[in-house]
Design a protein around this motif. Structure first.
Motif, short mmCIF file in Angstrom:
data_model
loop_
_atom_site.label_atom_id
_atom_site.label_comp_id
_atom_site.label_asym_id
_atom_site.label_seq_id
_atom_site.Cartn_x
_atom_site.Cartn_y
_atom_site.Cartn_z
N ASP A 1 0.83 -1.22 0.00
CA ASP A 1 0.00 0.00 0.00
C ASP A 1 0.86 1.26 0.00
O ASP A 1 0.55 2.24 -0.65
N LYS A 2 1.95 1.23 0.80
CA LYS A 2 2.77 2.44 0.95
C LYS A 2 3.86 2.52 -0.12
O LYS A 2 4.68 3.44 -0.09
N GLY A 3 3.94 1.50 -0.95
CA GLY A 3 4.98 1.48 -1.98
C GLY A 3 6.38 1.38 -1.38
O GLY A 3 7.34 1.92 -1.94
N ILE A 4 6.49 0.68 -0.25
CA ILE A 4 7.82 0.51 0.36
C ILE A 4 8.46 -0.71 -0.29
O ILE A 4 7.96 -1.83 -0.17
N ASP A 5 9.58 -0.48 -0.94
CA ASP A 5 10.13 -1.54 -1.78
C ASP A 5 11.07 -2.48 -1.02
O ASP A 5 10.85 -3.67 -0.95
N GLY A 6 12.10 -1.92 -0.43
CA GLY A 6 13.08 -2.79 0.25
C GLY A 6 13.18 -2.44 1.72
O GLY A 6 14.21 -1.90 2.16
N PRO A 7 12.16 -2.75 2.51
CA PRO A 7 12.20 -2.35 3.92
C PRO A 7 13.25 -3.11 4.72
O PRO A 7 13.56 -4.26 4.42
N ASN A 8 13.77 -2.43 5.76
CA ASN A 8 14.59 -3.09 6.77
C ASN A 8 13.66 -3.56 7.86
O ASN A 8 13.02 -2.73 8.52
N ILE A 9 13.59 -4.86 8.05
CA ILE A 9 12.63 -5.42 9.02
C ILE A 9 13.38 -6.17 10.11
O ILE A 9 14.38 -6.86 9.83
N VAL A 10 12.94 -6.01 11.36
CA VAL A 10 13.52 -6.80 12.44
C VAL A 10 12.41 -7.65 13.06
O VAL A 10 11.33 -7.14 13.39
#
Ligand SMILES: C[S@@+](CC[C@H](N)C(=O)[O-])C[C@H]1O[C@@H](n2cnc3c(N)ncnc32)[C@H](O)[C@@H]1O
Length: 284
Positions: free
Chosen positions: A110-119
């Motif tokens: 939805d937010k167009g976040i392509d390569g998020p850093n996730i923990v």
């Protein structure tokens, strides 16, 4: 003895031992042992079993009657349609937890976040971490767990499913490893922390009581981990970054109350059964 005969005898045996889902369990264990799909059992109903197959099956059946969970006996559990390795050192991933993964996938799309850093805090088998990497092809995921034995299972799953490049795991206490490194570049923190109040642990089913205590015990009121995580998350998330936490059906109000004015968009989400299951909030 053929497949039909051994299944009939096992279902009766499980019923006597009050095993829930006796037919399903008898079939899953036999299909696992013979390395075939469950549906194939019906096709091969009259197939005679080798004596060593009967002996190996009886051993699995005996352990199941002692209430060892089926997933620990087969060594696998499907999560988000991915086949994961599990053993007694990790919580068996639950279908309810798929809601958390689906929420994060939808949020990024939805937010167009392509390569998020996730923990992923308390990664256990790596179920959440690996499935996020699978469905978000540019995401980088760090899994943290205090249990070295659990991390060994997470590493197996990361290797087996081919995500060694984008999913890393480290041993640590909640977000402390990142606090030490003074990293504040995390877009999304996810966690399915231990959340069962300590005095309720004794009421759990015999199967759940065989899962690691460390994966279940949420302290006196079940909220210990939420208290710490929500505080620590502020130093690790980017501004506007989100935290997504699984909760028990009756913890929504108490966990919402743990977020202070540094957070906005605090939402409780229900699962498909209509029970509160997730809390999300964004760092202001
Ligand atoms: C409920 S399990 C969740 C496992 C997995 N994420 C899942 O959803 O299937 C919680 C996990 O948190 C880990 N854990 C417990 N205390 C921890 C701590 N202080 N720091 C990091 N991990 C912890 C446990 O070892 C366990 O793997």
């Amino acid at each position: 003895m053929n497949i039909k005969e051994i299944l009939t005898a096992t279902i009766d045996f499980f019923k006597k031992h009050k095993i829930p889902d006796s037919r399903l369990d008898a079939e899953v264990l036999l299909a696992h042992l013979l390395d075939i799909e469950r549906i194939q059992l019906y096709v091969k109903y009259d197939l005679p079993l080798e004596p060593q197959e009967v002996a190996a099956y009886r051993e699995l059946v005996r352990k199941r009657a002692e209430r060892v969970p089926v997933a620990y006996l087969t060594g696998e559990k499907e999560f988000m349609s991915l086949p994961l390795v599990v053993n007694k050192n990790v919580l068996i991933p639950r279908p309810e937890t798929e809601l958390l993964v689906e929420y994060v996938i939808d949020y990024c799309q939805d937010k167009g976040i392509d390569g998020p850093n996730i923990v992923d805090v308390g990664t256990g088998s790596g179920a959440i971490a690996v499935s996020l990497a699978h469905y978000l092809p540019a995401a980088r995921v760090l899994g943290i767990d205090l249990s070295a034995e659990a991390l060994a299972v997470a590493r197996l799953n990361i290797d087996k499913l081919g995500y060694t490049g984008r999913v890393k795991v480290i041993k640590g206490n909640l977000l402390k490893p990142l606090l030490k490194m003074e990293k504040d570049n995390v877009d999304i923190i996810v966690s399915n922390p231990p959340y069962i109040p300590r005095n309720e642990l004794g009421n759990l089913s015999p199967e759940v009581r065989q899962e690691p205590w460390m994966a279940l015990d949420g302290g006196k009121d079940g909220l210990d981990y939420y208290r710490q995580l929500i505080k620590q998350a502020k130093a690790v998330l980017v501004r506007g970054g989100i935290i997504v936490l699984e909760i028990a059906y009756n913890q929504g109000k108490s966990v919402v109350a743990l977020f202070d004015d540094d957070w906005e968009d605090i939402k409780v989400k229900k699962d498909y059964a209509g029970s509160e299951r997730l809390i999300t909030a964004a760092l202001v």
